[in-house]
Enzyme design. Structure first.
Site, PDB file in Angstrom:
ATOM      1  CB  ALA A  17      16.554  43.633   0.461  1.00 25.73           C
ATOM      2  N   GLY A  46      13.942  39.966  12.417  1.00 29.78           N
ATOM      3  CA  GLY A  46      15.064  39.266  13.047  1.00 29.78           C
ATOM      4  C   GLY A  46      16.350  40.061  12.908  1.00 29.78           C
ATOM      5  CD  GLU A 145       8.837  39.943   9.427  1.00 31.04           C
ATOM      6  OE1 GLU A 145       8.112  40.827   8.963  1.00 31.04           O
ATOM      7  OE2 GLU A 145      10.076  40.086   9.571  1.00 31.04           O
ATOM      8  CE  LYS A 229      -3.197  54.557  24.310  1.00 32.18           C
ATOM      9  NZ  LYS A 229      -3.017  53.688  23.137  1.00 32.18           N
ATOM     10  CB  THR A 253      10.291  51.535   9.884  1.00 34.82           C
ATOM     11  OG1 THR A 253       9.404  52.257   9.053  1.00 34.82           O
ATOM     12  CG2 THR A 253      10.489  50.135   9.337  1.00 34.82           C
ATOM     13  CB  ALA A 254      12.742  48.723  12.861  1.00 35.19           C
ATOM     14  CB  ALA A 255       9.784  51.823  17.132  1.00 37.90           C
ATOM     15  N   GLY A 256       9.711  48.659  17.426  1.00 43.01           N
ATOM     16  CA  GLY A 256       9.512  47.452  18.243  1.00 43.01           C
ATOM     17  C   GLY A 256      10.736  46.549  18.201  1.00 43.01           C
ATOM     18  CG  ASP A 257      12.011  44.945  14.566  1.00 43.51           C
ATOM     19  OD1 ASP A 257      11.242  44.098  15.061  1.00 43.51           O
ATOM     20  OD2 ASP A 257      11.950  45.304  13.374  1.00 43.51           O
ATOM     21  CB  SER A 287      15.140  53.194  16.992  1.00 45.48           C
ATOM     22  OG  SER A 287      13.758  52.950  17.164  1.00 45.48           O
ATOM     23  N   GLY A 292      14.676  54.942   8.243  1.00 47.61           N
ATOM     24  CA  GLY A 292      15.197  53.586   7.993  1.00 47.61           C
ATOM     25  C   GLY A 292      15.089  52.725   9.237  1.00 47.61           C
TER      26      GLY A 292
HETATM   27  O1  RIB Z   1       9.685  45.689  11.917  1.00 42.23           O
HETATM   28  C1  RIB Z   1      10.121  46.355  10.758  1.00 42.23           C
HETATM   29  C2  RIB Z   1      10.465  45.357   9.685  1.00 42.23           C
HETATM   30  O2  RIB Z   1       9.286  44.696   9.282  1.00 42.23           O
HETATM   31  C3  RIB Z   1      11.032  45.943   8.429  1.00 42.23           C
HETATM   32  O3  RIB Z   1      12.431  46.097   8.464  1.00 42.23           O
HETATM   33  C4  RIB Z   1      10.539  44.990   7.353  1.00 42.23           C
HETATM   34  O4  RIB Z   1      11.560  44.274   6.742  1.00 42.23           O
HETATM   35  C5  RIB Z   1       9.526  44.077   8.042  1.00 42.23           C
HETATM   36  O5  RIB Z   1      10.027  42.825   8.317  1.00 42.23           O
END
Ligand code: RIB
Length: 314
Positions: A17, A46, A145, A229, A253-257, A287, A292
């Site tokens: 969360a 994940g 993680e 880059k 946040t989470a661009a890599g994801d 993204s 968020g």
């Molecule tokens: O990669 C971003 C994520 O890293 C976030 O959503 C946070 O939960 C952490 O795990």
């Protein structure tokens, strides 16, 4: 691109969360900063990668654990609504849902701290209980993680079954040669690439040396997501460069994801390698244009509509 997936994706990883705030600047030690726009939303590397692939139209199964608490319920229902197969998720009776506390500054940069909670109970025993869901997939996404021994078992099992194993080595942790030997594609950002190899990325020659070092440890392909880059790819020949798309980022946040989920989706619909990397590069850029972890991850239609965006010229 809006094609039917030819193969299934399985993400084995963390679920959080996310408790996020926008701040003018990231707080320094001992400093209290006032924030706005508090959000409680699903996160965890994940879950984010599963959401990125599902939003694009991928057939995605997420394996992980949440707590038997209100954060877990909220996250579970939102992941299900995102079209992710959550049938293998387990609720832990003892541990709480993992959480991440996230500050996002005016430039879109973030600072994140995490309490793993039930993610620490993603054990190899759990993976044995849900093995049929792993067996259904031919592309498997892993991050760092959940416990390392679980990641190692998953990589070894999946590589042994002929699946494509993509490892996002985030957060940066020391990795064994044994793990890397089972990985088809590793996707470090600059910090992770440098930490994994001990090579500071001072110039292109250093970046190439770091990628080569990972290949000597057994990885087949390095895709280095280098933020502004762009993306660098190395499989043993030349270092290929895909410049970043020029977007107005409000939250990275989470661009890599997003990159990892989109890459898996692109492979699942049969895109050739370099087109898949370019597609993931664009999805990751898009993204960052909303606040968020998962909210601004694009659909396939949004990605197609943005394909003419200019590239950054750094
Ligand atoms: O990669 C971003 C994520 O890293 C976030 O959503 C946070 O939960 C952490 O795990």
């Amino acid at each position: 691109m809006n094609q039917k997936p030819q193969s299934n994706i399985c993400v084995i990883g963390s679920i959080h969360a996310d408790l996020s705030l926008r701040v003018s600047h990231l707080s320094a030690p001992g400093e209290t900063v006032s924030g706005t726009d508090f959000q409680l939303s699903p996160g965890g590397k994940g879950a984010n990668q599963a959401a990125a692939a599902a939003k694009l139209g991928g057939t995605v199964c997420l394996l992980g654990r949440i707590g038997s608490d209100s954060f877990g319920e909220s996250v579970f229902s939102r992941l299900q609504s995102a079209g992710i197969n959550c049938s293998g998720l387990e609720r832990d009776g003892d541990l709480p849902t993992g959480i991440a506390m996230i500050q996002v500054d005016a430039a879109g940069q973030n600072a994140i701290c995490v309490a793993p909670g039930a993610n620490a109970a993603v054990t190899t025993d759990y993976l044995h209980r849900v093995k049929r869901l792993i067996d259904d997939a031919s592309i498997v996404l892993l991050q760092l993680e959940i416990p390392m021994e679980t990641t190692l078992w998953a990589a070894e099992y999946c590589a042994g079954q002929g699946k494509l194993v993509i490892l996002d080595p985030a957060p940066a942790l020391p990795l064994s040669d044994e793990l890397l030997g089972h990985v088809g594609i590793v996707t470090p950002n600059d910090t992770e690439l440098s930490r994994l190899t001990g090579i500071p990325l001072t110039d292109d020659a250093a970046r190439l040396a770091a990628c080569k070092a990972l290949l000597t440890l057994g990885v087949k392909t390095v895709i280095n997501t280098a933020g502004e880059k762009g993306v660098y790819v190395y499989s043993g020949d030349e270092l290929a460069h895909y410049p970043a798309y020029d977007v107005a980022a409000v939250d990275t946040t989470a661009a890599g994801d997003s990159f990892n989920g989109a890459l898996a989706y692109a492979f699942s619909v049969g895109l050739p390698f370099s087109q898949a990397v370019e597609f993931a590069n664009l999805a990751a850029a898009l993204s960052t244009t909303g606040y968020g972890a998962q909210a601004a991850m694009p659909t396939a239609q949004q990605t197609a509509a943005a394909s003419c965006l200019p590239k950054k010229n750094l």
